[in-house]
Design an enzyme around this catalytic site. Structure first.
Site, short mmCIF file in Angstrom:
data_model
loop_
_atom_site.label_atom_id
_atom_site.label_comp_id
_atom_site.label_asym_id
_atom_site.label_seq_id
_atom_site.Cartn_x
_atom_site.Cartn_y
_atom_site.Cartn_z
N GLY A 12 -15.43 -11.48 31.19
CA GLY A 12 -16.42 -12.55 31.23
C GLY A 12 -16.61 -13.20 29.88
CB CYS A 275 -28.76 -12.94 26.87
SG CYS A 275 -27.00 -12.75 27.09
N1 LIG Z 1 -22.96 -13.94 27.72
C1 LIG Z 1 -23.28 -13.61 26.49
O1 LIG Z 1 -23.34 -14.45 25.61
C2 LIG Z 1 -23.58 -12.18 26.13
C3 LIG Z 1 -23.71 -11.84 24.79
C4 LIG Z 1 -23.98 -10.51 24.45
C5 LIG Z 1 -24.08 -9.55 25.45
N2 LIG Z 1 -23.95 -9.91 26.75
C6 LIG Z 1 -23.98 -8.85 27.77
O2 LIG Z 1 -22.62 -8.52 28.09
C7 LIG Z 1 -22.49 -8.17 29.47
C8 LIG Z 1 -21.46 -9.08 30.14
O3 LIG Z 1 -21.93 -10.40 30.09
P1 LIG Z 1 -21.01 -11.64 30.49
O4 LIG Z 1 -21.79 -12.86 30.19
O5 LIG Z 1 -19.65 -11.45 29.88
O6 LIG Z 1 -20.90 -11.40 32.08
P2 LIG Z 1 -19.90 -12.13 33.11
O7 LIG Z 1 -20.61 -12.18 34.41
O8 LIG Z 1 -19.38 -13.39 32.51
O9 LIG Z 1 -18.65 -11.13 33.22
C9 LIG Z 1 -18.71 -9.85 33.76
C10 LIG Z 1 -17.39 -9.55 34.48
O10 LIG Z 1 -17.36 -8.16 34.84
C11 LIG Z 1 -16.56 -8.06 36.01
N3 LIG Z 1 -16.75 -6.72 36.60
C12 LIG Z 1 -17.82 -6.21 37.27
N4 LIG Z 1 -17.58 -4.92 37.61
C13 LIG Z 1 -16.34 -4.59 37.14
C14 LIG Z 1 -15.54 -3.42 37.15
N5 LIG Z 1 -15.97 -2.28 37.69
N6 LIG Z 1 -14.31 -3.46 36.58
C15 LIG Z 1 -13.85 -4.60 36.01
N7 LIG Z 1 -14.56 -5.74 35.96
C16 LIG Z 1 -15.80 -5.74 36.52
C17 LIG Z 1 -17.04 -9.22 36.86
O11 LIG Z 1 -16.09 -9.55 37.85
C18 LIG Z 1 -17.19 -10.32 35.78
O12 LIG Z 1 -16.02 -11.12 35.68
C19 LIG Z 1 -23.90 -8.27 30.05
O13 LIG Z 1 -24.49 -7.00 29.99
C20 LIG Z 1 -24.60 -9.22 29.09
O14 LIG Z 1 -26.00 -9.00 29.06
C21 LIG Z 1 -23.69 -11.19 27.11
O1 LIG Z 2 -34.21 -22.55 17.71
C1 LIG Z 2 -33.77 -22.43 18.85
C2 LIG Z 2 -32.62 -21.64 19.17
C3 LIG Z 2 -32.20 -21.56 20.49
N1 LIG Z 2 -32.87 -22.21 21.47
C4 LIG Z 2 -32.42 -22.06 22.87
O2 LIG Z 2 -32.35 -20.68 23.18
C5 LIG Z 2 -31.34 -20.44 24.16
C6 LIG Z 2 -30.40 -19.34 23.70
O3 LIG Z 2 -29.65 -19.79 22.60
P1 LIG Z 2 -28.71 -18.82 21.74
O4 LIG Z 2 -29.47 -17.62 21.37
O5 LIG Z 2 -28.14 -19.62 20.64
O6 LIG Z 2 -27.53 -18.51 22.77
P2 LIG Z 2 -27.14 -17.22 23.65
O7 LIG Z 2 -25.70 -17.33 23.95
O8 LIG Z 2 -28.10 -17.06 24.76
O9 LIG Z 2 -27.29 -15.98 22.61
C7 LIG Z 2 -28.38 -15.06 22.65
O10 LIG Z 2 -28.16 -14.07 23.62
C8 LIG Z 2 -26.93 -13.32 23.45
C9 LIG Z 2 -26.79 -12.41 24.64
O11 LIG Z 2 -27.49 -11.23 24.51
C10 LIG Z 2 -27.00 -12.59 22.11
O12 LIG Z 2 -25.81 -11.84 21.93
C11 LIG Z 2 -27.19 -13.60 20.98
O13 LIG Z 2 -27.30 -12.91 19.74
C12 LIG Z 2 -28.45 -14.41 21.26
O14 LIG Z 2 -28.59 -15.43 20.26
C13 LIG Z 2 -30.65 -21.78 24.38
O15 LIG Z 2 -31.16 -22.39 25.54
C14 LIG Z 2 -31.02 -22.59 23.14
O16 LIG Z 2 -31.01 -23.96 23.36
C15 LIG Z 2 -33.98 -22.98 21.19
O17 LIG Z 2 -34.60 -23.56 22.07
N2 LIG Z 2 -34.40 -23.07 19.87
#
Ligand SMILES: NC(=O)c1ccc[n+]([C@@H]2O[C@H](COP(=O)([O-])OP(=O)(O)OC[C@H]3O[C@@H](n4cnc5c(N)ncnc54)[C@H](O)[C@@H]3O)[C@@H](O)[C@H]2O)c1
Ligand SMILES: O=c1ccn([C@@H]2O[C@H](COP(=O)(O)OP(=O)(O)O[C@H]3O[C@H](CO)[C@@H](O)[C@H](O)[C@H]3O)[C@@H](O)[C@H]2O)c(=O)[nH]1
Length: 467
Positions: A12, A275
């Protein structure tokens, strides 16, 4: 122990970019990103990647087929790997105990059970997903209860801090890498092995090692603190609108204090993304379970304030348009939850669009990176939604423009041209504070924004010039 073969369960927004950067920086490690979704894997193996992230294309295309592989053969990937990242989704539970708040760990549990079933050699299992504190305990119980003879497991917590839209830069130049593990010699050896991967590009001083629970909690805490800053500044934006203070000036003044700092003080329509809300709800739920209701309420306020901001903004749009948008065409510019991503999860634009549709408006939408099908899906295929491929055609014939995402390209639009094509009076509601409001007022627009009162008597352009 030097790791040579890594796999990641979950291709993902986190698994894909994170493992691509590992492959890019560690040419001697074979990295396989595996997902149960064949469709997602096919996209990762195609020309058009499933997610838009600046800089990602270049890295994937450089490493794919060399030491970076995307595969739906999850079993094979687990069998071959010495270290396995679990990077699956952890959404908010939508049924049963903790519904609407607790994290749903069914995909994490599924991944752990799969590893237990398939593994034939020792594995270091790394929690990359964001999980509640003590989740590593559950993974360990599942793995050890199903342990085959002669196989041992170590569980590490290694939360990911990347933000979408800047993921590659965040991964290449991380503020810190956090690794938590057991305080036993085996646990410490596993931590060392994972440190060995990151040390290929992250300075040692930025790799923090802690116990497992500190690491798990730090992830939820970091997101809660970041979101809290946004809710704090948004709460003050309401005070600004009522008093004549300007939130940009206030944010600058307080952000100059090095104890406060300037980042994450951008008042907005409200935070979105997959998140913040999910992780704070999770923290609130954990606090309630720990019998800490005051702490739970404290963090709940961050979400309540965000909901208030979204509602306040949308109400302002409706009130300004003579308290009715029924039959009016309203253009939403930007549908992603922030710029430089095509991700719409929890995007405030969804709230704005749904509220305006409820009030009978016809919605024109343009976003540079969000797929048309995604917009229709997010808005449950409702009627009166029209998606455009550019801002000029989207705004044509509209009564109002609502800026929901801060895309750079919106700042350089020709608003004279846009004004000519719109219904009069023409309104702009700048939910991201990115436009030159004075210039828009000069053109003839009625302008409203966040955290600043811009009241001007309505004077059509032809009346205000002596001809
Ligand atoms: N999106 C972000 O910016 C972000 C940043 C930091 C942390 N996180 C955390 O990371 C985790 C993943 O987030 P994401 O945004 O990448 O999710 P996502 O939904 O984009 O991707 C998750 C993937 O896992 C796959 N999956 C589920 N079960 C599986 C299994 N048993 N084996 C293999 N694949 C499997 C799904 O098919 C999906 O493609 C979450 O816990 C999220 O909170 C997300
Ligand atoms: O001053 C600010 C900064 C951000 N945002 C909004 O806040 C949301 C989240 O933004 P941002 O945090 O930059 O993006 P994410 O990808 O959601 O990242 C957050 O969530 C991730 C998933 O956990 C973490 O890994 C990151 O550190 C954390 O910043 C968005 O809608 C932004 O537009 C504001 O309104 N004002």
């Amino acid at each position: 122990m030097t790791i040579k073969n890594v796999c990641c369960l979950g291709a993902g927004y986190v698994g894909g970019p994170t493992c691509s950067v590992i492959a890019y920086k560690c040419p001697n490690i074979k990295v396989t990103v595996a997902d149960l979704s064949k469709e997602r894997i096919a996209q990762w193996n195609s020309e058009k990647l499933p997610i838009y992230e600046p800089g990602l294309d270049k890295i994937v295309k450089e490493c794919r087929g060399k030491n970076l592989f995307f595969s739906s053969d999850v079993q094979r990937a687990i069998l071959d790997a010495e270290l396995i990242f679990i990077s699956v989704n952890t959404p908010t539970k939508n049924i049963g105990n903790g519904k609407g708040r607790a994290a749903d760990l069914k995909y994490v549990e599924g991944a752990a059970r799969l590893i237990a079933e398939v593994a034939k050699s020792d594995k270091i299992v790394v929690e990359k997903s964001t999980v509640p504190v003590k989740a590593a305990d559950s993974i360990m119980k599942i793995l050890r209860a199903n342990q085959k003879q002669g196989i041992s497991y170590q569980i590490l917590s290694n939360p990911e801090f990347l933000a979408e839209g800047t993921a590659i830069n965040d991964l290449l130049n991380a503020d810190r890498v956090l690794i938590g593990g057991e305080e036993t010699p085996e646990g410490q050896a596993a931590i060392e092995a994972l440190c060995g991967i990151y040390e290929n590009w992250i300075p040692k001083s930025k790799i923090l090692t802690t116990n497992t629970w500190s690491s798990e909690l730090s992830k939820l805490a970091a997101n809660a603190m970041l979101a809290q800053r946004i809710s704090s500044i948004n709460s003050l934006s309401a005070v600004c609108e009522a008093t004549g203070a300007d939130i940009s000036e206030v944010a600058k003044a307080i952000g100059c204090d090095t104890r406060i700092g300037a980042k994450f003080l951008q008042a907005s329509i409200g935070f979105g993304g997959s998140c913040f809300q999910k992780d704070i709800l999770n923290l609130v739920y954990i606090c309630e379970c720990l019998n800490l209701p005051e702490v739970a309420q404290y963090w709940q306020q961050v979400i309540d304030m965000n909901d208030f901001q979204k509602t306040r903004f949308t109400s302002k749009v409706i009130q300004s348009l003579f308290n009715t948008v029924s039959g009016k065409k309203i253009c939403i510019l930007g549908f992603a939850f922030k710029k430089n991503t095509g991700d719409t999860r929890e995007s405030p634009a969804i709230h704005v669009a749904n509220t305006l549709l409820d009030e009978g408006a016809c919605i024109h939408i343009y976003d540079p990176k969000v797929e048309e099908s995604q917009i229709f899906e997010d808005l449950s295929h409702r009627q009166n939604i029209f998606v455009y491929q550019d801002a000029y055609s989207a705004t044509q014939g509209c009564h109002a423009i609502v800026i929901c995402t801060e895309w750079d390209e919106f700042m350089i639009l020709d608003f004279n041209k846009i004004y000519e094509g719109m219904m009069k009076p023409s309104y702009i509601f700048d939910g991201r504070k990115i436009l030159d409001h004075e210039a828009l007022i000069q053109i003839g627009f009625q302008v409203q924004t966040i955290g600043r009162k811009l009241e001007r008597e309505f004077v059509p352009r032809s009346w205000s010039t002596l001809e």
